[in-house]
Structures are given as C-alpha cells and as structure tokens.
Design an enzyme around this catalytic site. Structure first.
Site, PDB file in Angstrom:
ATOM      1  N   PHE A 136       0.859  -1.186   0.000  1.00 27.90           N
ATOM      2  CA  PHE A 136       0.000   0.000   0.000  1.00 27.90           C
ATOM      3  C   PHE A 136       0.889   1.228   0.000  1.00 27.90           C
ATOM      4  O   PHE A 136       1.650   1.455   0.941  1.00 27.90           O
ATOM      5  CB  PHE A 136      -0.935   0.041   1.214  1.00 27.90           C
ATOM      6  CG  PHE A 136      -1.905   1.199   1.161  1.00 27.90           C
ATOM      7  CD1 PHE A 136      -3.121   1.067   0.526  1.00 27.90           C
ATOM      8  CD2 PHE A 136      -1.572   2.420   1.719  1.00 27.90           C
ATOM      9  CE1 PHE A 136      -4.004   2.137   0.446  1.00 27.90           C
ATOM     10  CE2 PHE A 136      -2.445   3.501   1.647  1.00 27.90           C
ATOM     11  CZ  PHE A 136      -3.669   3.353   1.007  1.00 27.90           C
ATOM     12  N   ASP A 223       9.853   2.374   1.152  1.00 27.32           N
ATOM     13  CA  ASP A 223       8.764   3.157   1.734  1.00 27.32           C
ATOM     14  C   ASP A 223       8.758   2.942   3.246  1.00 27.32           C
ATOM     15  O   ASP A 223       8.385   1.879   3.737  1.00 27.32           O
ATOM     16  CB  ASP A 223       7.449   2.688   1.094  1.00 27.32           C
ATOM     17  CG  ASP A 223       6.210   3.348   1.675  1.00 27.32           C
ATOM     18  OD1 ASP A 223       6.304   4.016   2.719  1.00 27.32           O
ATOM     19  OD2 ASP A 223       5.125   3.155   1.088  1.00 27.32           O
ATOM     20  N   LYS A 252       3.832  10.265   8.097  1.00 30.73           N
ATOM     21  CA  LYS A 252       3.182   9.849   9.337  1.00 30.73           C
ATOM     22  C   LYS A 252       3.867  10.372  10.588  1.00 30.73           C
ATOM     23  O   LYS A 252       3.656  11.502  11.014  1.00 30.73           O
ATOM     24  CB  LYS A 252       3.020   8.326   9.362  1.00 30.73           C
ATOM     25  CG  LYS A 252       1.937   7.834   8.390  1.00 30.73           C
ATOM     26  CD  LYS A 252       1.586   6.394   8.622  1.00 30.73           C
ATOM     27  CE  LYS A 252       0.525   5.889   7.665  1.00 30.73           C
ATOM     28  NZ  LYS A 252      -0.826   6.420   7.935  1.00 30.73           N
TER      29      LYS A 252
END
Length: 403
Positions: A136, A223, A252
């Site tokens: 994702f 990532d 984040k």
C-alpha cells in the site's frame, strides 16, 4: 439535535471513511477523550502518526512558538528549518538530500517520479518499477497503481502502466520477473507492510535486493512512511538489515501529527530532480519543519527508540503467551511498536468492540489486529492495552469455535 451539529455525524462531509460513531475531543499522553467524556487508551496513534502521543509538554510550546512566528512560507524562498530537518534526517539515515512534501502519498509519488526520470536520464523510454503483492503506497492514480490491493483499485482504472508485481521475501521470484528486461529502473517496497497486514521483509531478503539493485544499476526505494521514524526501535526499519536505500519516502510519525512528508535520497538519486521537475505548495512550510525538528529532538532526548523496542517486545511476548497455540491465531508479527496479530477469521468487529471497552486499535487486511501506539507508551500502559484486548480476542475465538 440538528444533524449538522451532531459531533458523531458528518452529513456534509464526503462519505469516504467507514467511521466509528465516535468524535474525539482531546488527548494527553497515550489517552484520548471523546466529546462525551469517555476515555480511551490509544494503541493506534492516528495510524502511526502521533509519535509523541497527545499534548506532549515539549512539543506543544514549540509548535505554539512557531505558529506565532510563521506558519507558511512558499518555496520561492529558503526556509531555514528545511535545512535543519534535512540535515537531521541525512545524519540519521546515512543518505544525502531531502525533498519535503505534506503526506506519505506525495512522498511515494515523488519517489515514483524520481525512478521514472532516473530511467529517462539513462535513455529508457518506458521505465518499469518492481512493486509488491499486498503493498500500500497511497490513493493517487500512480500510487494506487503501485499498491497491491485490488479492493482499493476497483473502480479507478485504467491504472498507470509500468509496474511489475512480485511476492514478498522471494528473491528468485524477483529475479525471474525481471530477467532480461532492460526497462527496469527500481524496486519499491515497504520494509514492513502496514495496510497489507503488518508483513515484514526478512533481513536477508533486504540484503539480497540491495545486492541485486547494485548489480543491475536499479534504484532501491524503501517506503518507510508507516514503519519509519523510530517505530521499530531504529530510526528506519530497514536499518535492522544494515542496508542503505537510494530513495526513502517518509511521513506519518515525522511530525507527530502535523502533516509532513519527505523523500530522503542517497547519492544515486539525490540530484535527479532539478528546478521545475517537482514541487508542492505546502511542503516544507515552517510549521511542519518545526514539528519534524522537535519530534526528532524529543525522540532522542527521551530515549524513545529504546522504549519502542522494549515496550514492543513486552507486548509481543504477552500476546504470544496468551494467544500462542490457539487455533484461531495465525501469526503475531512485527517489530517494536508496530505489531500485527493475524487471526484465522475476519475480525473487523473488534475495532468497535475495543473502542466500546476503551481501547483504540485498527483491523487491517480483514483479519490483522494492528497495534501502532505512540512511542511514549510505557510498560504499565501496554499492560492496560493487553488487559482490554486479550479478553476481547479470546471472546472472539469462542464465538468462532464450532459448538
């Protein structure tokens, strides 16, 4: 009550989230309170965002100070804290340069553009990027195309071309999928998949992919949007394998709740973008940069890397002790304060049940309970999480057992 004023209804907001009937009011440490005064222990941290929990006594005054000085400046001008935060990230990653944006999606999109331009600069007309099953990377058209979840892709075709998909932790599958293909320019993956179910890449696999990328002159793009920024007990999860990526998207937890994203690049990728190749209005603004600088400073001052490793190990040990061997448990996995408890049955109902009991968690990939609490969580607070969560899981097991 007028629906428009009902804090647990949002009739004028697009219906893009399957929300619980809860509206949060405020938080302190690892606890939050809803508008009705109900208290919760937060084991979700805004999905791995609230690194320092809520209302941190060192972060709040720093952000208040910055808001009073300047919130935004466009990138026509130098922004001193961009250089300050970039230097901090470079020093902790072993890489060389940083591009700032506002979200993980933007960071991943920038990484994909870097890879394509890397290919074009080498004379490759149609660059291809290796991506992974269950990955994702975001919901823009390009990051959605790199994502390995048909459910979130449905209804948004045609997807962007130029991706080769392979399974996790299988170096031979990666070699087979790319052999003889001169268009491959990069390999792109999460060190620990978040939305895909908290699936870690094995250390040896990471080393093997690094070696393959070196051999083939590909970019290794990792990532770290969800698993980075100290969540696993190291600054970045790939550091457990002792490797360096060429491109590393972050977001984040980097700003402890203030929107921020970054792409950290090593020598192979640091100079691919030139003025005019990429940019963003909000990226690198003074408020976001101050949040990133202070987050890193506080993580170090308060020893939160070691705390994440210690408290995470405590949680995993207790989960294994209570649930291990039960036929309803498939696997417990993760590192530090990024833990996935995979059950053999879909368990989305546990999100609401946990909230009813005063605990915030999420269920991802249908059957994986995800725990990503603030890095400030103590052993005692972890025990509070366990005291609520374990009975809920055992009750769920009992429901699933044949009578």
């Amino acid at each position: 009550m007028n629906a428009a004023l009902n804090p647990v209804a949002s009739p004028h907001v697009m219906n893009t989230y399957g929300r619980l009937p809860i509206a949060m009011s405020h938080g302190k440490g690892v606890r939050v309170w809803d508008v009705n005064g109900k208290e919760y222990i937060d084991a979700l941290a805004g999905i791995a965002v609230n690194t320092l929990g809520h209302g941190h006594p060192k972060l709040v005054p720093a952000l208040q100070d910055q808001v009073a000085k300047m919130i935004h400046s466009c990138n026509y001008y130098h922004i001193p804290d961009q250089e300050r935060l970039a230097q901090m990230l470079v020093e902790r990653s072993g890489l060389t340069n940083v591009f700032f944006c506002s979200t993980g999606l933007e960071a991943n999109e920038a990484a994909l553009k870097l890879a394509r331009k890397y290919g074009h600069d080498k004379g490759i007309e149609r660059p291809e990027i290796v991506v992974y099953e269950k990955a994702f990377h975001g919901r823009s058209i390009a990051t959605l195309s790199a994502t390995g979840n048909p459910k979130v892709q449905a209804g948004f075709g045609p997807l962007v071309e130029g991706f080769i998909r392979v399974p996790l932790n299988d170096i031979e599958a990666l070699k087979k999928a790319t052999v003889g293909n001169p268009n491959v320019v990069a390999v792109f993956f999460e060190t620990i998949q978040g939305e895909g179910g908290v699936n870690p890449m094995r250390a040896q696999y990471l080393k093997d992919v690094r070696a393959l990328c070196d051999e083939q002159d590909w970019l290794l793009m990792i990532d770290e949007v969800q698993c980075g920024m100290g969540r696993t007990g190291k600054w970045f999860a790939h550091q457990w394998a002792g490797i360096l990526p060429d491109v590393m998207p972050l977001a984040k937890g980097l700003g402890s709740g203030v929107p921020i994203g970054a792409v950290v690049a090593g020598p192979k990728a640091a100079n691919i973008f030139q003025p005019g190749n990429h940019g963003t209005t909000f990226g690198g603004n003074p408020l976001a940069m101050r949040a990133g600088v202070e987050t890193i400073r506080i993580i170090e001052e308060d020893g939160l890397l070691a705390n994440a490793e210690r408290v995470g190990a405590h949680l995993r040990d207790a989960l294994e002790k209570s649930l291990g061997g039960h036929p309803g448990l498939k696997e417990i996995r993760g590192l530090g304060l990024m833990i996935g408890v995979e059950l053999t049955q879909p368990c989305g109902a546990l999100t609401q049940r946990a909230a009813d009991a005063g605990l915030l968690i999420s269920v991802t990939a249908d059957s994986v309970i995800r725990l990503v609490p603030p890095l400030i969580m103590t052993i005692a607070e972890a025990d509070e999480v366990l005291a609520i969560l374990l009975p809920l899981i055992h009750a769920f097991f009992a429901e699933q057992s044949p009578t």
